[in-house]
Design an enzyme around this catalytic site. Structure first.
Site, PDB file in Angstrom:
ATOM      1  N   ASP A 307      60.551   2.978 -11.838  1.00 35.13           N
ATOM      2  CA  ASP A 307      59.842   2.940 -10.561  1.00 35.13           C
ATOM      3  C   ASP A 307      58.444   2.413 -10.856  1.00 35.13           C
ATOM      4  O   ASP A 307      58.260   1.674 -11.819  1.00 35.13           O
ATOM      5  CB  ASP A 307      59.826   4.328  -9.908  1.00 35.13           C
ATOM      6  CG  ASP A 307      59.777   4.248  -8.390  1.00 35.13           C
ATOM      7  OD1 ASP A 307      58.842   3.603  -7.869  1.00 35.13           O
ATOM      8  OD2 ASP A 307      60.640   4.828  -7.707  1.00 35.13           O
ATOM      9  N   HIS A 341      58.951  -0.902 -10.243  1.00 36.80           N
ATOM     10  CA  HIS A 341      58.860  -1.359  -8.856  1.00 36.80           C
ATOM     11  C   HIS A 341      57.502  -1.988  -8.579  1.00 36.80           C
ATOM     12  O   HIS A 341      57.359  -2.782  -7.657  1.00 36.80           O
ATOM     13  CB  HIS A 341      59.094  -0.190  -7.899  1.00 36.80           C
ATOM     14  CG  HIS A 341      60.518   0.257  -7.856  1.00 36.80           C
ATOM     15  ND1 HIS A 341      60.964   1.208  -6.970  1.00 36.80           N
ATOM     16  CD2 HIS A 341      61.606  -0.121  -8.581  1.00 36.80           C
ATOM     17  CE1 HIS A 341      62.264   1.405  -7.144  1.00 36.80           C
ATOM     18  NE2 HIS A 341      62.668   0.616  -8.121  1.00 36.80           N
TER      19      HIS A 341
END
Length: 486
Positions: A307, A341
């Site tokens: 992430d 991300h």
């Protein structure tokens, strides 16, 4: 005089592909030599801002400890596969009661449950040491006061936890291994995750119901003592969480296979994260998420995560507004990012706001790096993000280089219009981007004073979009070797 972007049409500042005449966004004029005075003024203001970053570096306190060691093996710890939770607790308590020092973990593999630090204790992992954390959720009970995705609750203990302590540290060349994988912790996420991998397992309950209930509890301002999300809730614990602590250091360790976020200081002051390797590709494996913290330095770290690599946060929705504590005075420097991300991110749990954020001399590159510099919020989260400065950023491969997203998750469905203003990106080079910009404010709340100075995009596949902006400046910006400005 140029119109602010907030006054220009959507068509003018959208580019769905490469413009035939040199990749510039349609309607952009060439750089005028008469604007040199403005560039000098911008540089002067930038220099003043970065003087503030140097002040943060000077004033962020780091812990100091007596030269006194407490060897965990003297308290019964054994590298034989047995659970050493009590031995660690006894060593930490003795160190604390003796006035502080180092709790020393020697070379070897030591199995343990959660570790709770106390004031004036430095948990030091020698090189060759690995802490293997139990994957039995029952070992992380009873519940403790924690924050989960920006909402306070009573939940599973973080793997390394401190609450209302001061002068604490986690240091050394050793490794902390949460042992999370497709069979333990991660299936609680449910659904599909990175690269379409499905984390759901037949018969394994997921976090969905508890997550929705926690959101309802927060919106209803239910007392935190009554928000109990232990066994059966499936809300995965953060790996390292220091909560309401002062003068904290995390240095040199490697953190891997995390159940959830890796490093999450909350409501802390004077936090230094230095030389840390964050390597975990599971769902929600954020690398370092300072949340409602003041005076934070993140430097010389390496991130390879499932992430966001670094995400600055300040509480979610009603809970963030209830506490109303921004993240502020944060310096990020000399860090490297690979998968994630986003490289350097602000949001999405940002209801308390963020200000005075500086990032410099960072490198990021991966085919799986989705965004380079990223802001994410919406009218449910709200909050004010202001005074954010980036310089000397080198991006290799990325999907989108710069994202300021007011449509994250719930989108424009709330009553708390976000504000984003005073953002400078200086001396950035991006080699390969599938898209340069995904920048879009609201018409009622345009992104104010986004400045791009000395920025180079070498080989973009798509320019992207710039919408609803006021005070946008581009100086010495090139796209595929062609000048770009307005």
């Amino acid at each position: 005089m140029n119109k602010p972007i907030s006054q220009l049409s959507r068509r003018t500042f959208l580019a769905s592909g490469l413009a035939s005449a040199g990749l510039g966004l349609t309607g952009c004029a060439a750089l005028s030599g008469t604007q040199d005075k403005q560039l000098r003024e911008l540089t002067h203001n930038s220099d003043k801002a970065w003087a503030g970053a140097r002040k943060i570096l000077r004033e962020t306190k780091t812990p100091h400890f007596p030269k006194r060691d407490f060897l965990v093996t003297d308290f019964g710890a054994k590298a034989d596969g047995s659970n050493n939770s009590q031995a660690f607790a006894n060593a930490i308590t003795k160190c604390h009661e003796s006035g502080g020092g180092r709790v020393l973990v020697p070379k070897g593999e030591f199995v343990t449950g959660p570790i709770h630090l106390l004031s004036n204790v430095n948990l030091h992992l020698e090189e060759g040491c690995t802490l293997l954390f139990s994957t039995n959720p029952k070992d992380y009970l009873p519940v403790v006061f924690t924050r989960w995705e920006g909402m306070e609750m009573m939940g599973y203990s973080p793997l390394v936890y401190a609450f209302q302590q001061e002068n604490i540290a986690l240091t050394g060349k050793g490794t902390l291994n949460g042992q999370a994988d497709e069979f333990t912790w991660w299936p609680w996420k449910g659904g599909k995750w990175k690269s379409g991998k499905n984390w759901s397992k037949d018969g394994v309950p997921t976090q969905d119901a508890a997550r929705k209930q926690l959101e309802r509890d927060a919106e209803a301002n239910r007392p935190v003592s009554e928000r109990i999300y232990g066994e059966g809730a499936q809300l995965r614990p953060p790996f390292v969480q220091f909560y309401s602590c002062n003068t904290c250091l995390i240095e040199d360790v490697t953190i891997t296979r995390a159940p959830f976020w890796l490093i999450n200081p909350v409501l802390c002051q004077d936090v230094t994260v230095r030389g840390v390797t964050c390597s975990s590709l599971g769902p929600n494996s954020d690398g370092c998420d300072p949340e409602s913290c003041k005076n934070v330095v993140i430097e010389n770290c390496y991130f390879d995560t499932g992430d966001d690599c670094i995400a600055i946060k300040s509480g979610r929705n009603a809970d963030g507004r209830r506490l109303n504590v921004p993240s502020e005075n944060i310096v990020i420097r000399n860090c490297k990012m690979r998968n994630g991300h986003g490289g350097v991110v602000i949001g999405s749990e940002i209801s308390g706001g963020a200000r005075n954020i500086f990032a410099e001399n960072c490198e990021m590159s991966s085919h799986d790096l989705e965004r380079g510099l990223r802001f994410k919020t919406n009218s449910v989260r709200g909050g004010t993000i202001e005074n954010v400065y980036f310089r000397n950023i080198d991006i290799g491969d990325v999907q989108t280089a710069l994202v300021i997203d007011f449509g994250y998750e719930e989108g424009d469905t709330g009553q708390f219009t976000p504000t984003v203003k005073n953002i400078e990106v200086r001396n950035l080079r991006c080699k390969n981007a599938k898209q340069i910009f995904n920048v879009k404010g609201y018409e009622r709340s345009p992104i104010r004073n986004l400045h791009l100075i000395n920025v180079q995009f070498d080989q973009p596949a798509d320019v992207g979009k710039l919408e609803n902006m006021d005070g946008f400046v581009a100086k010495n910006v090139s796209i595929a070797g062609k000048p770009f400005s307005i």
